[in-house]
Write a protein that holds these residues in place. Structure first.
Motif, PDB file in Angstrom:
ATOM      1  N   LEU B  95       0.821  -1.204   0.000  1.00  0.00           N
ATOM      2  CA  LEU B  95       0.000   0.000   0.000  1.00  0.00           C
ATOM      3  C   LEU B  95       0.862   1.263   0.000  1.00  0.00           C
ATOM      4  CD1 LEU B  95      -2.745   1.437   0.310  1.00  0.00           C
ATOM      5  CD2 LEU B  95      -2.542   1.095   2.783  1.00  0.00           C
ATOM      6  N   ARG B  96       1.888   1.245   0.847  1.00  0.00           N
ATOM      7  CA  ARG B  96       2.798   2.392   0.909  1.00  0.00           C
ATOM      8  C   ARG B  96       3.471   2.637  -0.444  1.00  0.00           C
ATOM      9  NH1 ARG B  96       4.805   4.026   5.927  1.00  0.00           N
ATOM     10  NH2 ARG B  96       3.729   3.008   7.644  1.00  0.00           N
ATOM     11  N   LEU B  97       3.937   1.551  -1.042  1.00  0.00           N
ATOM     12  CA  LEU B  97       4.628   1.651  -2.325  1.00  0.00           C
ATOM     13  C   LEU B  97       3.687   2.239  -3.377  1.00  0.00           C
ATOM     14  CD1 LEU B  97       7.489   0.786  -2.743  1.00  0.00           C
ATOM     15  CD2 LEU B  97       6.697  -1.320  -3.800  1.00  0.00           C
ATOM     16  N   PHE B  98       2.440   1.805  -3.322  1.00  0.00           N
ATOM     17  CA  PHE B  98       1.430   2.280  -4.252  1.00  0.00           C
ATOM     18  C   PHE B  98       1.192   3.775  -4.096  1.00  0.00           C
ATOM     19  CE2 PHE B  98      -2.930   3.047  -5.635  1.00  0.00           C
ATOM     20  CZ  PHE B  98      -3.017   2.310  -6.813  1.00  0.00           C
ATOM     21  N   LEU B  99       1.235   4.264  -2.869  1.00  0.00           N
ATOM     22  CA  LEU B  99       0.899   5.668  -2.596  1.00  0.00           C
ATOM     23  C   LEU B  99       2.102   6.608  -2.633  1.00  0.00           C
ATOM     24  CD1 LEU B  99      -1.645   5.216   0.356  1.00  0.00           C
ATOM     25  CD2 LEU B  99      -2.162   5.585  -2.064  1.00  0.00           C
TER      26      LEU B  99
END
Lengths: 174, 174
Positions: B95-99
DNA sequence: ACCTTACATGTCACAACTGACAGGTCAAGC
DNA sequence: GCTTGACCTGTCAGTTGTGACATGTAAGGT
């Protein structure tokens, strides 16, 4: 608390209704954070109560469009840069893949073939997304993330093909 | 129901105590299914009640060693080959990587560097695991799974390096 | 003898998540 | 005018998962 930041992150991209967010969770976020509408609507209400998001418009069919607030952006940034990441994951497919060697060769073969079919489909979908981004007017900042997905899925595909081949060589006419 | 099959799968490899399972969840399964001891002990009790696992020995410090039963093996196999996979995932790091593209260049750079450090560590650990497997007496059936982990982490590492370089070229002295 | 650390198992209040239920709106095709 | 399907929002009982609390054992160092 991840759900909160997932929603906040999507709202940071553009204002959306709960319904739109639900679809985005299904389409783009399913591989990193999965959520149903029954979680999303209550979370939007909580976000509004905490002044991290606000209703900026009401449309047809009682729809409410939410936008992230300045406080919401600050909170999202704080989480992304300051909070220590939780590296643990939950992926049923990952678990299955991990346990597949326990199966006898025929079952194992079938399991890998099922996964291969899925990953090829996934890969095709990501290629289409990337092609769409390249054709867009404004440069898409999320393009590298899609590219990463493609690379990971390619590695998966090749690995699965190898396992299937190795397995059929060991059990087949050889 | 995934936890049940994760535990059953580990017991299918070898009989273990709850404590040992907890460690395996932490070490090997953390990237596919995360669980704490507070879930594992009750699950072992349920498995025993359902005759899918049984206590085969008691050791020092009140430890109980559980083994999978024939019924447990059958149930595990059924799940692996018959149940339709749930492809949804939950990964905070994903999720972090996506955001991450939402961050400004300096923060983004820092986030990617933090992830790179982690992935390099992970990669080194997996290489050691694979080396240990190659040196083992009996052939290790899980070696391909470790190999897949190495390939995926390598793709991640290279992608992160590219992002960091592209980012520093855009904001640095260039 | 004492202390620290790893071993070892369990419970519980609380939070997160699921699947089903529930209700209503608008557009398009027949 | 009616039906079908996509749109849209919500709630809730039950399950799963977390973090803290609780309790005790064995080994090794000083």
């Amino acid at each position: 608390m991840s759900l909160r930041y997932a929603v906040l992150g999507l709202l940071a991209r553009r204002p959306s209704t709960g319904y739109e967010l639900t679809q985005t969770f299904d389409r783009s976020l399913r591989t990193s954070w999965h959520a149903r509408h029954s979680q999303i609507y209550p979370e939007l209400a909580k976000l509004e109560a905490a002044d991290l998001a606000e209703v900026v418009g009401r449309g047809a069919r009682r729809s409410k469009t939410y936008a992230i607030t300045a406080a919401g952006r600050a909170e999202l940034r704080r989480w992304l840069v300051e909070a220590q990441p939780d590296r643990s994951q939950r992926s049923e497919s990952g678990l299955r893949l991990f346990l597949t060697p326990l199966l006898d060769p025929a079952d194992r073969q079938a399991a890998y073939e099922r996964d291969l079919a899925h990953v090829e489909q996934e890969l095709a979908a990501l290629e289409r997304v990337l092609a769409g981004m390249r054709g867009a007017a404004e440069p898409e900042v999320f393009a590298p993330q899609v590219e990463l997905g493609i690379r990971v899925d390619t590695v998966m595909r090749d690995w699965l093909r190898e396992q299937i081949q190795a397995s059929s060589a060991g059990t087949g006419r050889d």
